[in-house]
Motif scaffolding. Structure first.
Motif, PDB file in Angstrom:
ATOM      1  N   VAL A  33       0.867  -1.177   0.000  1.00 26.67           N
ATOM      2  CA  VAL A  33       0.000   0.000   0.000  1.00 26.67           C
ATOM      3  C   VAL A  33       0.901   1.224   0.000  1.00 26.67           C
ATOM      4  O   VAL A  33       1.642   1.459   0.958  1.00 26.67           O
ATOM      5  CB  VAL A  33      -0.926   0.003   1.230  1.00 26.67           C
ATOM      6  CG1 VAL A  33      -1.852   1.217   1.190  1.00 26.67           C
ATOM      7  CG2 VAL A  33      -1.722  -1.285   1.311  1.00 26.67           C
ATOM      8  N   ARG A  34       0.850   2.012  -1.061  1.00 27.08           N
ATOM      9  CA  ARG A  34       1.823   3.098  -1.239  1.00 27.08           C
ATOM     10  C   ARG A  34       1.345   4.458  -0.751  1.00 27.08           C
ATOM     11  O   ARG A  34       2.120   5.414  -0.785  1.00 27.08           O
ATOM     12  CB  ARG A  34       2.224   3.180  -2.724  1.00 27.08           C
ATOM     13  CG  ARG A  34       2.991   1.957  -3.208  1.00 27.08           C
ATOM     14  CD  ARG A  34       3.351   2.079  -4.681  1.00 27.08           C
ATOM     15  NE  ARG A  34       4.225   0.997  -5.103  1.00 27.08           N
ATOM     16  CZ  ARG A  34       3.820  -0.202  -5.491  1.00 27.08           C
ATOM     17  NH1 ARG A  34       2.513  -0.462  -5.491  1.00 27.08           N
ATOM     18  NH2 ARG A  34       4.676  -1.132  -5.862  1.00 27.08           N
ATOM     19  N   ASP A  35       0.091   4.555  -0.346  1.00 33.88           N
ATOM     20  CA  ASP A  35      -0.390   5.854   0.133  1.00 33.88           C
ATOM     21  C   ASP A  35      -0.828   5.780   1.592  1.00 33.88           C
ATOM     22  O   ASP A  35      -1.647   6.569   2.043  1.00 33.88           O
ATOM     23  CB  ASP A  35      -1.537   6.359  -0.739  1.00 33.88           C
ATOM     24  CG  ASP A  35      -2.753   5.444  -0.725  1.00 33.88           C
ATOM     25  OD1 ASP A  35      -2.628   4.309  -0.204  1.00 33.88           O
ATOM     26  OD2 ASP A  35      -3.810   5.833  -1.231  1.00 33.88           O
ATOM     27  N   VAL A  36      -0.251   4.851   2.342  1.00 37.64           N
ATOM     28  CA  VAL A  36      -0.626   4.667   3.743  1.00 37.64           C
ATOM     29  C   VAL A  36       0.064   5.705   4.627  1.00 37.64           C
ATOM     30  O   VAL A  36       1.148   6.189   4.318  1.00 37.64           O
ATOM     31  CB  VAL A  36      -0.258   3.238   4.205  1.00 37.64           C
ATOM     32  CG1 VAL A  36       1.255   3.054   4.232  1.00 37.64           C
ATOM     33  CG2 VAL A  36      -0.865   2.910   5.555  1.00 37.64           C
ATOM     34  N   LEU A  37      -0.591   6.056   5.718  1.00 33.98           N
ATOM     35  CA  LEU A  37      -0.034   6.970   6.714  1.00 33.98           C
ATOM     36  C   LEU A  37       0.140   6.202   8.017  1.00 33.98           C
ATOM     37  O   LEU A  37      -0.751   5.453   8.432  1.00 33.98           O
ATOM     38  CB  LEU A  37      -0.958   8.169   6.905  1.00 33.98           C
ATOM     39  CG  LEU A  37      -0.463   9.249   7.877  1.00 33.98           C
ATOM     40  CD1 LEU A  37      -0.821  10.635   7.350  1.00 33.98           C
ATOM     41  CD2 LEU A  37      -1.054   9.060   9.276  1.00 33.98           C
ATOM     42  N   ILE A  38       1.296   6.367   8.648  1.00 30.39           N
ATOM     43  CA  ILE A  38       1.638   5.642   9.878  1.00 30.39           C
ATOM     44  C   ILE A  38       1.913   6.639  10.996  1.00 30.39           C
ATOM     45  O   ILE A  38       2.601   7.639  10.797  1.00 30.39           O
ATOM     46  CB  ILE A  38       2.895   4.776   9.673  1.00 30.39           C
ATOM     47  CG1 ILE A  38       2.726   3.814   8.495  1.00 30.39           C
ATOM     48  CG2 ILE A  38       3.250   4.034  10.955  1.00 30.39           C
ATOM     49  CD1 ILE A  38       1.841   2.654   8.752  1.00 30.39           C
ATOM     50  N   GLU A  39       1.380   6.342  12.188  1.00 33.88           N
ATOM     51  CA  GLU A  39       1.713   7.111  13.387  1.00 33.88           C
ATOM     52  C   GLU A  39       2.232   6.153  14.458  1.00 33.88           C
ATOM     53  O   GLU A  39       1.760   5.011  14.558  1.00 33.88           O
ATOM     54  CB  GLU A  39       0.488   7.852  13.928  1.00 33.88           C
ATOM     55  CG  GLU A  39      -0.001   8.966  13.026  1.00 33.88           C
ATOM     56  CD  GLU A  39      -1.184   9.722  13.605  1.00 33.88           C
ATOM     57  OE1 GLU A  39      -1.564  10.752  13.019  1.00 33.88           O
ATOM     58  OE2 GLU A  39      -1.744   9.270  14.637  1.00 33.88           O
ATOM     59  N   ILE A  40       3.209   6.613  15.249  1.00 37.65           N
ATOM     60  CA  ILE A  40       3.699   5.807  16.360  1.00 37.65           C
ATOM     61  C   ILE A  40       3.691   6.627  17.647  1.00 37.65           C
ATOM     62  O   ILE A  40       3.750   7.855  17.629  1.00 37.65           O
ATOM     63  CB  ILE A  40       5.118   5.251  16.103  1.00 37.65           C
ATOM     64  CG1 ILE A  40       6.153   6.372  15.947  1.00 37.65           C
ATOM     65  CG2 ILE A  40       5.131   4.316  14.906  1.00 37.65           C
ATOM     66  CD1 ILE A  40       7.602   5.856  15.911  1.00 37.65           C
ATOM     67  N   TRP A  41       3.612   5.907  18.774  1.00 38.39           N
ATOM     68  CA  TRP A  41       3.594   6.507  20.100  1.00 38.39           C
ATOM     69  C   TRP A  41       4.349   5.557  21.017  1.00 38.39           C
ATOM     70  O   TRP A  41       4.087   4.347  21.028  1.00 38.39           O
ATOM     71  CB  TRP A  41       2.155   6.698  20.563  1.00 38.39           C
ATOM     72  CG  TRP A  41       1.956   7.052  22.006  1.00 38.39           C
ATOM     73  CD1 TRP A  41       1.341   6.287  22.966  1.00 38.39           C
ATOM     74  CD2 TRP A  41       2.343   8.258  22.676  1.00 38.39           C
ATOM     75  NE1 TRP A  41       1.322   6.938  24.177  1.00 38.39           N
ATOM     76  CE2 TRP A  41       1.944   8.152  24.026  1.00 38.39           C
ATOM     77  CE3 TRP A  41       3.003   9.414  22.254  1.00 38.39           C
ATOM     78  CZ2 TRP A  41       2.178   9.155  24.962  1.00 38.39           C
ATOM     79  CZ3 TRP A  41       3.240  10.415  23.186  1.00 38.39           C
ATOM     80  CH2 TRP A  41       2.818  10.288  24.516  1.00 38.39           C
TER      81      TRP A  41
END
Length: 209
Positions: free
Chosen positions: A67-75
């Protein structure tokens, strides 16, 4: 007088996170420069305590296509196991030079995403237990109505992983392996690979939070 008739209220229709998620949340990646301070994928400075690591991977759909348009957040917690948040009321002193939160998008060509961060320390769990070092991760993309939430553990924390209450709550041992990042070394830096599969026989474990 009650102006609301709740029997007439209906659920608001949901939408997926895409296809324009980058314009709203990572405009610079879409070549739109509107924010004075852009969110980034580096959680560290030169003064940040702890072991510096690179966390990277790709997100695959049910057909095993990136998936080339995914957005990832980490905490995550800092190297001392303390979260940079007022909600963390422990005596331990938080590292003022560590952000604890980051956001990035996958590369539009390769689908690869990455973060520059540190390996977190252990944090307390329920009933006096200790959780293994881990990073909370959320995924947003087209076709996903709500964010998918998972965790990243580390394959070189074998003893801590074996005692982690969240990992142990997953019945199938093979399923636990979908939450383990694999360590490599590149140019003297620790690199942890964590690929995510949103569907299929090797689907990553996701959590309701």
């Amino acid at each position: 007088m009650n102006l609301w008739n709740f029997e007439e209220l209906h659920e608001t229709p949901s939408q997926t996170g895409g296809p324009y998620v980058h314009i709203g949340l990572l405009p610079k990646q879409a070549n739109i420069d509107v924010f004075e301070h852009n969110f980034g994928n580096s959680l560290i400075t030169n003064e940040t305590q702890g072991q510096r690591i690179r966390l990277e991977g790709r997100v695959f759909d049910g057909l095993d296509i990136p998936v080339r348009d995914v957005l990832i957040e980490i905490w995550q917690a800092d190297a001392n196991g303390v979260f940079p948040s007022r909600a963390d009321t422990r005596v331990g002193k938080v590292d003022a030079n560590f952000l604890g939160w980051g956001r990035t998008g996958a590369d539009f060509d390769s689908g690869l995403w990455h973060f520059e961060t540190i390996k977190p320390g252990q944090v307390p769990g329920r009933k006096g237990s200790m959780q293994a070092p881990h990073i909370a991760l959320a995924i947003f993309a087209r076709g996903i109505n709500i964010g998918l939430n998972t965790r990243v553990y580390f394959d070189d924390e074998v003893d801590a992983n074996a005692k982690d209450p969240v990992l142990n709550s997953i019945e199938w041992i093979q399923r636990r392996q979908t939450l383990i990042a694999r360590r490599d070394e590149r140019d003297g830096q620790a690199v942890y690979r964590f690929d995510i599969r949103v569907q299929g026989p090797n689907e990553t474990v996701f959590f309701d939070i």
